[in-house]
Design an enzyme around this catalytic site. Structure first.
Site, mmCIF file in Angstrom:
data_model
loop_
_atom_site.group_PDB
_atom_site.id
_atom_site.type_symbol
_atom_site.label_atom_id
_atom_site.label_comp_id
_atom_site.label_asym_id
_atom_site.label_seq_id
_atom_site.Cartn_x
_atom_site.Cartn_y
_atom_site.Cartn_z
ATOM 1 N N HIS A 86 -8.137 -0.864 5.857
ATOM 2 C CA HIS A 86 -8.668 -2.402 6.535
ATOM 3 C C HIS A 86 -9.384 -3.376 5.627
ATOM 4 O O HIS A 86 -9.473 -3.282 4.460
ATOM 5 C CB HIS A 86 -9.586 -2.491 8.119
ATOM 6 N N ASN A 100 0.802 -1.079 0.162
ATOM 7 C CA ASN A 100 0.213 -0.113 -0.251
ATOM 8 C C ASN A 100 1.082 1.126 -0.112
ATOM 9 O O ASN A 100 0.248 2.442 -0.743
ATOM 10 C CB ASN A 100 -1.168 0.104 1.237
HETATM 11 C C1 GAR Z 1 -3.409 -4.486 3.760
HETATM 12 O O1 GAR Z 1 -4.336 -5.774 3.124
HETATM 13 C C2 GAR Z 1 -4.042 -3.455 5.365
HETATM 14 O O2 GAR Z 1 -5.672 -3.591 4.353
HETATM 15 C C3 GAR Z 1 -3.858 -4.274 6.577
HETATM 16 O O3 GAR Z 1 -2.436 -4.935 5.946
HETATM 17 C C4 GAR Z 1 -2.109 -4.941 4.681
HETATM 18 C C5 GAR Z 1 -0.775 -4.463 4.760
HETATM 19 O O4 GAR Z 1 -0.837 -4.566 3.249
HETATM 20 N N1 GAR Z 1 -4.095 -3.756 7.240
HETATM 21 C C6 GAR Z 1 -4.318 -4.245 8.492
HETATM 22 O O5 GAR Z 1 -5.174 -5.541 8.787
HETATM 23 C C7 GAR Z 1 -4.430 -3.716 9.470
HETATM 24 N N2 GAR Z 1 -5.814 -4.142 10.539
HETATM 25 P P1 GAR Z 1 1.188 -4.070 2.861
HETATM 26 O O6 GAR Z 1 2.108 -4.159 3.784
HETATM 27 O O7 GAR Z 1 1.285 -5.111 1.595
HETATM 28 O O8 GAR Z 1 0.224 -3.102 2.910
#
Ligand code: GAR
Length: 219
Positions: A110, A15
């Site tokens: 989320h 992200n």
């Molecule tokens: C993402 O899918 C985000 O929505 C989730 O962690 C992932 C991070 O991926 N967040 C949560 O679960 C927070 N409650 P990334 O490090 O590749 O962006």
């Protein structure tokens, strides 16, 4: 003046990468001025480095309690003088003091259609619940975990027999569109938290958030 963003991460930072790519354009309304991870080995830190963005690590295990970690984190964030703080896979529960300090300028993404499936393992839980659809949500952060006012949701249909990994991949692709869009809205002054209500262009956002597919179809 462009909006100064600090991004908090704990892991791979895909992200973060989507935000970097989306905002690294001429006349961008926002720029990422710092990235902070609570894990030294988070791959997202390499993404920040590769993009020339200053980054820092603050290990929560070096602190005796949640309050002292959050106080130190707050100092580290504030050194970057951010207008907006984005949680992007930052896997920490935040204290009320921290959340209050950034009230109205702290967003989270989320991987579920909140208020469904707060917490972890959201993709498997959506499948186990027999949900027909799933997705991701951008929301203002308040004291309630994954409970703040919703801003924007994107949804995907769950196909029969689908597995959690493929659902997660679809939801992640959605996230890469949702978060930069919300960050741009904030930077353009279009998003506010008024009392406990999220507002877009001065109008209250429905409790279930704006829908990406409505925006794209021009509704
Ligand atoms: C993402 O899918 C985000 O929505 C989730 O962690 C992932 C991070 O991926 N967040 C949560 O679960 C927070 N409650 P990334 O490090 O590749 O962006």
């Amino acid at each position: 003046m462009s909006c100064r963003i600090v991004v908090l991460i704990s892991g791979s930072g895909t992200n973060l990468q989507a935000l970097i790519d989306n905002l690294a354009v001429p006349d961008s309304p926002a720029r990422i001025v710092g990235v902070i991870s609570n894990k030294a080995d988070a791959y997202g830190l390499q993404r920040a480095g590769a993009a020339g963005i200053p980054f820092d690590t603050l290990n929560h295990r070096d602190f005796i309690d949640r309050e002292s970690f959050d106080r130190a984190l707050q100092q580290q964030i504030d050194a970057f003088q951010p207008d907006l703080v984005l949680l992007a896979g930052f896997m920490r529960i935040l204290t009320p003091g921290f959340v209050t300090h950034y009230r109205g300028r702290l967003l989270n993404i989320h991987p579920s259609l909140l208020p469904k499936h707060k917490g972890l393992q959201t993709h498997q839980r959506a499948l186990d619940a027999g949900d027909a659809e799933h997705g991701a949500t951008v929301h203002f952060v308040t004291e309630e975990l994954d409970g703040g006012p919703l801003i924007l949701q994107g949804r995907v249909q769950i196909t029969p027999g689908q597995e959690a990994a493929s659902l997660a991949a679809e939801v992640q692709q959605l996230e890469y569109r949702l978060y930069p869009l919300a960050a741009r809205w904030f930077a353009a002054g279009r998003l506010q938290l008024n009392d406990d209500r999220a507002c877009f262009d001065g109008n209250p956002i429905p409790p279930s958030g704006l829908r990406l597919e409505d925006l794209e179809s021009g509704i």
